[in-house]
Each structure stands twice: as C-alpha cells, then as structure tokens.
Design an enzyme around this catalytic site. Structure first.
Site, PDB file in Angstrom:
ATOM      1  N   PHE A 276      -0.371  16.545   3.873  1.00 23.15           N
ATOM      2  CA  PHE A 276      -0.953  15.848   2.720  1.00 23.15           C
ATOM      3  C   PHE A 276       0.096  15.767   1.620  1.00 23.15           C
ATOM      4  CE2 PHE A 276      -3.591  14.941  -0.906  1.00 23.15           C
ATOM      5  CZ  PHE A 276      -4.433  13.978  -0.381  1.00 23.15           C
TER       6      PHE A 276
ATOM      7  N   ARG B   9      -0.405  11.835  -9.438  1.00 22.68           N
ATOM      8  CA  ARG B   9       0.109  10.476  -9.256  1.00 22.68           C
ATOM      9  C   ARG B   9       1.396  10.256 -10.040  1.00 22.68           C
ATOM     10  NH1 ARG B   9      -3.918   7.396  -6.701  1.00 22.68           N
ATOM     11  NH2 ARG B   9      -6.061   7.814  -7.332  1.00 22.68           N
TER      12      ARG B   9
ATOM     13  N   ASP C  54      -2.619   5.591   6.859  1.00 21.37           N
ATOM     14  CA  ASP C  54      -3.097   6.859   7.400  1.00 21.37           C
ATOM     15  C   ASP C  54      -3.984   6.538   8.609  1.00 21.37           C
ATOM     16  OD1 ASP C  54      -3.346   9.760   7.011  1.00 21.37           O
ATOM     17  OD2 ASP C  54      -5.395   9.365   6.391  1.00 21.37           O
TER      18      ASP C  54
ATOM     19  N   GLU D  22       0.846  -1.192   0.000  1.00 27.22           N
ATOM     20  CA  GLU D  22       0.000   0.000   0.000  1.00 27.22           C
ATOM     21  C   GLU D  22       0.886   1.249   0.000  1.00 27.22           C
ATOM     22  OE1 GLU D  22      -2.382   1.519  -0.828  1.00 27.22           O
ATOM     23  OE2 GLU D  22      -3.992   1.702   0.646  1.00 27.22           O
ATOM     24  N   ASP D  23       0.350   2.327  -0.540  1.00 22.14           N
ATOM     25  CA  ASP D  23       1.124   3.567  -0.616  1.00 22.14           C
ATOM     26  C   ASP D  23       1.326   4.216   0.753  1.00 22.14           C
ATOM     27  OD1 ASP D  23      -1.573   4.200  -0.354  1.00 22.14           O
ATOM     28  OD2 ASP D  23      -1.640   5.600  -2.030  1.00 22.14           O
TER      29      ASP D  23
END
Ligand code: IMP
Ligand code: MG
Length: 190
Positions: free
Chosen positions: A152, A165, A103, A99-100
């Site tokens: 962010f 992206r 959070d 996963e990136d």
C-alpha cells in the site's frame, strides 16, 4: 510527522519527475499535430496530472472526473459512482485518461466503458503506478510509469484515509498505521 509513517521511499521526487518527463515525451510524440483531451481522475491523480500536463508541449484540453467505488459488498459488480462528471463533450475527441494507480482495475474498467459509450475518437490510459498482482478485471495501460508489488503506497496524490496526498514522493506506509483498528475501515471501505 508524516515521514515517520513511511517505511520506505519507493520513488523520490527526482525519480518521479524524470519518469513523468518520459511519459510526456511519449504523449508529445504519439499525439503530435492532434489536440487530445486529458481526463484526470480525482482525487488521486491530481498531482501526477498537474506535473504531466506541464511536460506536454502539444495543444491539449484538460477535464476532471471524480468517482468512488461502492461498498465492498457491491464492488465485485464493478459499480462505481460518479461524483463529478466531465464538463466536456468527448464525442470525436482523442481521450487520454490519467490515473494514479491501476490496482484491481474495477474503477478504470468502469470509466473506460462509460467514456467509450460517448463516441470518442480514441481512448488511451496513462497510469503512474501499476500493481498487476492485484488485477481482478483485465485493464492494460498504454502509458505506465512504474510497475510495483502489492504494497500500500501513499504520496504524490495517493492517500490513506485522505491523508498523505501532499507527500512529494511515493512511499510504502508502515503497516501499523493501517492496522490500528479505528483506521482499518478506511482500507476496507468504499
Ligand atoms: P481499482 O483499480 O478499482 O482497484 O482502484 C484504484 C483506486 O484504488 C486508485 O485510484 C486509488 O485511489 C486506490 N488505491 C489502490 N491501491 C492503492 C495504494 O496502494 N495506495 C493508495 N490508493 C490505492
Ligand atoms: Mg483513495
């Protein structure tokens, strides 16, 4: 220019490449002689997963899953919608979820539970970025690229409103970009 919307480059292309090589070396060592199934969570992890698997030199298979969180009102329930399910039967497999970013942990908690119910031999979690300050559900990564603070970030697969992206590095978005009223929804929405 996308570059003008970036306040600060957090991790350059070469920093990312070096860390990805280290994570892959850990996986090569831990899974030597085995054939893990690498599951990339779309869309955010597609760049990271593509770089990671090319540094993995043991046999492995690769599959993808795509999901989205429900609207904010229901997000606390941990409800996540699967948009594209796995093609692979994972029972008995040694699964590595890629996963990136970790959070709140809501998405990954849901996916780990979903996968866990399909009788894999094991499940490990590999994330590029971890924002521990944002956690609402206890989820810990087995392989973790970088810990970051609560900014962010975009690039290297991570988006804001489906953009950025394709940036080759990870950067902090200038607040004015997401503070534009018409774009606020993209941060608050599902
Ligand atoms: P959570 O852990 O369930 O809150 O959700 C993680 C998902 O939220 C990630 O897969 C990203 O798509 C998105 N996300 C969280 N933080 C960021 C960020 O800083 N930039 C871009 N996307 C983010
Ligand atoms: Mg996103």
């Amino acid at each position: 220019m996308m570059r003008e919307d970036i306040k600060q480059v957090l991790f350059s292309e070469s920093q990312l490449a070096a860390r990805v090589r280290e994570l892959a070396a850990d996986i090569n060592r831990d899974y030597a002689g085995r054939v893990p199934l690498i599951i990339s969570i779309l869309k955010g992890s597609f760049v990271f997963a593509a770089d990671l698997v090319r540094c993995i030199d043991i046999e492995c298979s690769i599959d993808f899953i795509a999901c989205s969180s429900y609207a904010k009102s229901t997000e606390t329930s941990g409800a996540v919608k699967i948009i594209k399910d796995l093609d692979t039967d994972i029972s008995g497999r040694e699964v590595i979820i890629v996963e990136d970013i970790l959070d709140s942990g809501v998405t990954l908690n849901y996916i780990i539970n979903l996968m866990g119910a399909k009788n894999p031999a094991s499940i490990k979690l590999c994330v590029l970025l971890d924002k521990p300050a944002r956690r609402r559900v206890p989820v810990a990564a087995d392989y973790r690229g970088f810990e970051i603070s609560d900014d962010f970030v975009v690039g290297y697969g991570l988006d804001f409103d489906e953009k950025y992206r394709n940036l080759p590095y990870i950067g902090v978005l200038r607040p004015h970009v997401y503070e534009r009223p018409e774009r606020r929804r993209a941060l608050d929405g599902p």
